[in-house]
Motif scaffolding. Sequence first.
Motif, PDB file in Angstrom:
ATOM      1  N   ALA A 409     -46.715  25.088  42.680  1.00 52.22           N
ATOM      2  CA  ALA A 409     -47.718  25.289  43.733  1.00 52.22           C
ATOM      3  C   ALA A 409     -47.224  24.697  45.045  1.00 52.22           C
ATOM      4  O   ALA A 409     -47.557  25.188  46.121  1.00 52.22           O
ATOM      5  N   THR A 410     -46.430  23.623  44.936  1.00 47.72           N
ATOM      6  CA  THR A 410     -45.921  23.007  46.167  1.00 47.72           C
ATOM      7  C   THR A 410     -44.466  22.574  46.011  1.00 47.72           C
ATOM      8  O   THR A 410     -44.005  22.242  44.913  1.00 47.72           O
ATOM      9  N   VAL A 411     -43.773  22.573  47.158  1.00 46.99           N
ATOM     10  CA  VAL A 411     -42.471  21.889  47.235  1.00 46.99           C
ATOM     11  C   VAL A 411     -42.547  20.970  48.445  1.00 46.99           C
ATOM     12  O   VAL A 411     -43.088  21.340  49.480  1.00 46.99           O
ATOM     13  N   GLU A 412     -42.002  19.771  48.251  1.00 48.23           N
ATOM     14  CA  GLU A 412     -41.996  18.826  49.377  1.00 48.23           C
ATOM     15  C   GLU A 412     -40.726  17.995  49.281  1.00 48.23           C
ATOM     16  O   GLU A 412     -40.442  17.403  48.236  1.00 48.23           O
ATOM     17  N   VAL A 413     -39.982  17.946  50.368  1.00 48.45           N
ATOM     18  CA  VAL A 413     -38.752  17.158  50.341  1.00 48.45           C
ATOM     19  C   VAL A 413     -39.134  15.687  50.169  1.00 48.45           C
ATOM     20  O   VAL A 413     -40.141  15.227  50.714  1.00 48.45           O
ATOM     21  N   THR A 414     -38.350  14.957  49.397  1.00 47.01           N
ATOM     22  CA  THR A 414     -38.688  13.539  49.202  1.00 47.01           C
ATOM     23  C   THR A 414     -38.270  12.757  50.449  1.00 47.01           C
ATOM     24  O   THR A 414     -37.359  13.156  51.181  1.00 47.01           O
ATOM     25  N   GLU A 415     -38.953  11.655  50.651  1.00 43.24           N
ATOM     26  CA  GLU A 415     -38.668  10.826  51.832  1.00 43.24           C
ATOM     27  C   GLU A 415     -37.216  10.345  51.785  1.00 43.24           C
ATOM     28  O   GLU A 415     -36.495  10.338  52.773  1.00 43.24           O
ATOM     29  N   ASP A 416     -36.819   9.993  50.556  1.00 43.53           N
ATOM     30  CA  ASP A 416     -35.489   9.458  50.356  1.00 43.53           C
ATOM     31  C   ASP A 416     -34.410  10.497  50.703  1.00 43.53           C
ATOM     32  O   ASP A 416     -33.433  10.197  51.392  1.00 43.53           O
ATOM     33  N   ALA A 417     -34.632  11.738  50.248  1.00 39.43           N
ATOM     34  CA  ALA A 417     -33.638  12.792  50.522  1.00 39.43           C
ATOM     35  C   ALA A 417     -33.534  13.054  52.020  1.00 39.43           C
ATOM     36  O   ALA A 417     -32.435  13.202  52.564  1.00 39.43           O
ATOM     37  N   GLN A 418     -34.676  13.103  52.667  1.00 42.23           N
ATOM     38  CA  GLN A 418     -34.662  13.354  54.114  1.00 42.23           C
ATOM     39  C   GLN A 418     -33.943  12.219  54.851  1.00 42.23           C
ATOM     40  O   GLN A 418     -33.145  12.448  55.754  1.00 42.23           O
ATOM     41  N   GLN A 419     -34.223  10.998  54.419  1.00 42.61           N
ATOM     42  CA  GLN A 419     -33.587   9.837  55.038  1.00 42.61           C
ATOM     43  C   GLN A 419     -32.073   9.881  54.825  1.00 42.61           C
ATOM     44  O   GLN A 419     -31.286   9.679  55.749  1.00 42.61           O
ATOM     45  N   ARG A 420     -31.677  10.158  53.603  1.00 40.80           N
ATOM     46  CA  ARG A 420     -30.241  10.189  53.276  1.00 40.80           C
ATOM     47  C   ARG A 420     -29.525  11.244  54.114  1.00 40.80           C
ATOM     48  O   ARG A 420     -28.442  11.024  54.627  1.00 40.80           O
ATOM     49  N   TYR A 421     -30.185  12.389  54.222  1.00 42.39           N
ATOM     50  CA  TYR A 421     -29.582  13.477  54.995  1.00 42.39           C
ATOM     51  C   TYR A 421     -29.355  13.036  56.444  1.00 42.39           C
ATOM     52  O   TYR A 421     -28.269  13.217  56.999  1.00 42.39           O
ATOM     53  N   ASN A 422     -30.382  12.418  57.032  1.00 44.33           N
ATOM     54  CA  ASN A 422     -30.256  12.015  58.439  1.00 44.33           C
ATOM     55  C   ASN A 422     -29.326  10.819  58.606  1.00 44.33           C
ATOM     56  O   ASN A 422     -28.631  10.720  59.613  1.00 44.33           O
ATOM     57  N   ASP A 423     -29.286   9.951  57.606  1.00 45.42           N
ATOM     58  CA  ASP A 423     -28.328   8.845  57.652  1.00 45.42           C
ATOM     59  C   ASP A 423     -26.906   9.387  57.636  1.00 45.42           C
ATOM     60  O   ASP A 423     -25.984   8.770  58.166  1.00 45.42           O
ATOM     61  N   ASN A 472     -33.691  17.511  45.593  1.00 43.69           N
ATOM     62  CA  ASN A 472     -34.149  16.712  46.729  1.00 43.69           C
ATOM     63  C   ASN A 472     -35.632  16.895  47.020  1.00 43.69           C
ATOM     64  O   ASN A 472     -36.126  16.443  48.051  1.00 43.69           O
ATOM     65  N   TYR A 473     -36.308  17.572  46.111  1.00 44.74           N
ATOM     66  CA  TYR A 473     -37.711  17.919  46.354  1.00 44.74           C
ATOM     67  C   TYR A 473     -38.617  17.437  45.238  1.00 44.74           C
ATOM     68  O   TYR A 473     -38.166  17.205  44.111  1.00 44.74           O
ATOM     69  N   ARG A 474     -39.891  17.362  45.567  1.00 42.87           N
ATOM     70  CA  ARG A 474     -40.922  17.122  44.570  1.00 42.87           C
ATOM     71  C   ARG A 474     -41.632  18.457  44.388  1.00 42.87           C
ATOM     72  O   ARG A 474     -42.144  19.016  45.362  1.00 42.87           O
ATOM     73  N   LEU A 475     -41.571  18.970  43.181  1.00 41.07           N
ATOM     74  CA  LEU A 475     -42.245  20.235  42.906  1.00 41.07           C
ATOM     75  C   LEU A 475     -43.523  19.951  42.124  1.00 41.07           C
ATOM     76  O   LEU A 475     -43.512  19.139  41.207  1.00 41.07           O
ATOM     77  N   THR A 476     -44.587  20.608  42.491  1.00 42.80           N
ATOM     78  CA  THR A 476     -45.853  20.410  41.793  1.00 42.80           C
ATOM     79  C   THR A 476     -46.310  21.724  41.213  1.00 42.80           C
ATOM     80  O   THR A 476     -46.457  22.705  41.953  1.00 42.80           O
ATOM     81  N   ALA A 477     -46.530  21.746  39.926  1.00 42.87           N
ATOM     82  CA  ALA A 477     -47.020  22.974  39.294  1.00 42.87           C
ATOM     83  C   ALA A 477     -48.527  23.058  39.491  1.00 42.87           C
ATOM     84  O   ALA A 477     -49.197  22.034  39.618  1.00 42.87           O
ATOM     85  N   ALA A 478     -49.020  24.291  39.531  1.00 43.78           N
ATOM     86  CA  ALA A 478     -50.456  24.461  39.704  1.00 43.78           C
ATOM     87  C   ALA A 478     -51.190  23.723  38.599  1.00 43.78           C
ATOM     88  O   ALA A 478     -50.816  23.798  37.427  1.00 43.78           O
ATOM     89  N   GLY A 479     -52.189  22.949  38.973  1.00 38.67           N
ATOM     90  CA  GLY A 479     -53.000  22.253  37.973  1.00 38.67           C
ATOM     91  C   GLY A 479     -52.326  21.012  37.406  1.00 38.67           C
ATOM     92  O   GLY A 479     -52.836  20.394  36.486  1.00 38.67           O
ATOM     93  N   GLU A 480     -51.151  20.664  37.903  1.00 38.73           N
ATOM     94  CA  GLU A 480     -50.439  19.483  37.387  1.00 38.73           C
ATOM     95  C   GLU A 480     -50.202  18.482  38.488  1.00 38.73           C
ATOM     96  O   GLU A 480     -50.313  18.797  39.661  1.00 38.73           O
ATOM     97  N   GLY A 481     -49.766  17.283  38.109  1.00 38.49           N
ATOM     98  CA  GLY A 481     -49.282  16.319  39.091  1.00 38.49           C
ATOM     99  C   GLY A 481     -47.892  16.733  39.521  1.00 38.49           C
ATOM    100  O   GLY A 481     -47.387  17.769  39.105  1.00 38.49           O
ATOM    101  N   SER A 482     -47.255  15.907  40.310  1.00 40.42           N
ATOM    102  CA  SER A 482     -45.938  16.288  40.816  1.00 40.42           C
ATOM    103  C   SER A 482     -44.842  15.805  39.884  1.00 40.42           C
ATOM    104  O   SER A 482     -45.028  14.899  39.085  1.00 40.42           O
TER     105      SER A 482
END
Length: 492
Positions: A409-423, A472-482
């Motif tokens: 249902a959702t994809v969201e880049v993790t904070e850590d992955a985004q930070q690492r990429y920019n670092d 590098n992402y958090r995927l959340t299935a419909a009706g589930e946690g991430s």
Amino acid sequence: MGAGFGGIGLAATLLREDPAADLLVIERADDVGGTWRDNTYPGCACDVPSALYSYSFAPDPNWRYAYGKQSEIHSYLRRVADETGVTSRTVTGCDLIEAQWDAGVRQWRVRTGLGSLTATVLIAATGALSAPKLPEVSGVDSFTGAAFHSATWDHGFDLTGKRVAVIGTGASAIQFVPEIVDQVEHLTLFQRTASWVLPKHDRLVSRFERTLFRTLPVTQKLVRGVVYAQKEGYVVGMAHQLWLLRLFQRRAEAYLRAQVPDDGLRAALTPTFTITCKRILLSNDWLRTLTRPDVSVVASGLTAVTETGVVDDAGNEYPVDAIIFATGFTPTEPPVARHIRGADGRTLAEHWTGSPSAHLGTTVHGFPNLFLMYGPNTNLGHSSIVYMLESQAAYIADALRVMRAERAATVEVTEDAQQRYNDGLDPQLARTVWNAGGCDSWYLDSSGRNSVMWPTFTWRFRRRTKRFDPENYRLTAAGEGSRDTAGAEARA
Ligand SMILES: Cc1cc2nc3c(=O)[nH]c(=O)nc-3n(C[C@H](O)[C@H](O)[C@H](O)COP(=O)(O)OP(=O)(O)OC[C@H]3O[C@@H](n4cnc5c(N)ncnc54)[C@H](O)[C@@H]3O)c2cc1C
């Protein structure tokens, strides 16, 4: 959101995969085309040959000039939008007012000038150079003559016989100043920073070449490849071996000497920074135009506008009938960032606080199911932005494939992955000419960080965006946690 090169290219890619895709493009203007619809100033053209500055999936054998003119590029975009079915999915005159992530239903609630809608995935293809920037000086409203930005050219105003002030000496000014100079009575150019200029090797494409491209498309592909390789060559100097730029700068110095014989004027037009620190300007008539008796160069910015003229840094006033602002855009403060609210209710602009960052210029932690085209650190000083946009389109298309395969249902880049990429980006950027070349450019944001440029070869961006990287992402299935790395496991 947005129907320029980015939005059209992405929508065409998604429709190619699935002609029945549930997809809507909203565009605030009354036509598609983005940059090439808005910038209608005299002489507007691209400065990357059209063989490369066009979609790889829609080559056009009919470019009249090696470097397409604005009207040709606009027609091309309209045609591609029509032929790929994007036009029929586009609602024009539809301005995004606000998009808010609704965590309850895991959807974007989008409010537009024409009504509201919900979207599972939101893609902002609203352009980095689509919001004209005006200098913050007093008195602009009191000016009684005509005043407009190069990106919103007032074609109803006749410049004939007028005294005109042009503010700025960037890529737009160098295109329109030589075009209007014969028409005006006097042109006063306000130059805060001189720029390096090289000749533009433009030419009419011969009928023979066009026939060849039509009948043997591989020949145009070859030209595209050669232009691409030539352009990538600049990266060696700009990002890796800065000393090489000295050789290149000598060419620009020689060109300046040949075009501007007057020592005083030449000194004023000689940049104080390393070539390519700001975008190189290509023109065959700009420098010569500045030597004309009916053109004055004021080596100063603008401090105020009065009812009848403009005032330079030293307080001198110049009476004029029209002011043309060639003052660029706001890539580090894109207006759309103020209209997109993420999971915590804060806008992208509030997250970024003047210094945009993202993962691969495309996704931002805290903003699930949001993708950006031409996002932070995807700009180039040497080659075609369309290449970068196509890379992002492929990445987003793959992300959507993973979402479908995963029933996410959702994809969201993790904070850590985004930070690492920019670092990883920042030290690379620190070595580039844009950071170390001694200029102050629109590539650097208010914090001094380069949040605009891609720091190395473009094929490296292509390689990194070829496939979506679920690890590098958090995927959340419909009706589930991430769950983290779910996509990676499924793919494996
Ligand atoms: C004068 C000029 C010359 C350029 N020349 C070159 C060149 O030679 N080579 C090169 O590589 N790049 C060049 N560029 C950069 C150029 O912007 C990109 O190449 C490319 O056109 C960007 O496409 P885009 O779709 O990302 O953005 P845009 O073309 O800016 O399109 C964004 C679209 O989003 C729409 N939009 C914005 N906000 C909203 C909203 N809130 N709601 C709905 N719609 C919205 C806009 O109306 C617009 O149609 C140039 C830019 C300018 C300004």
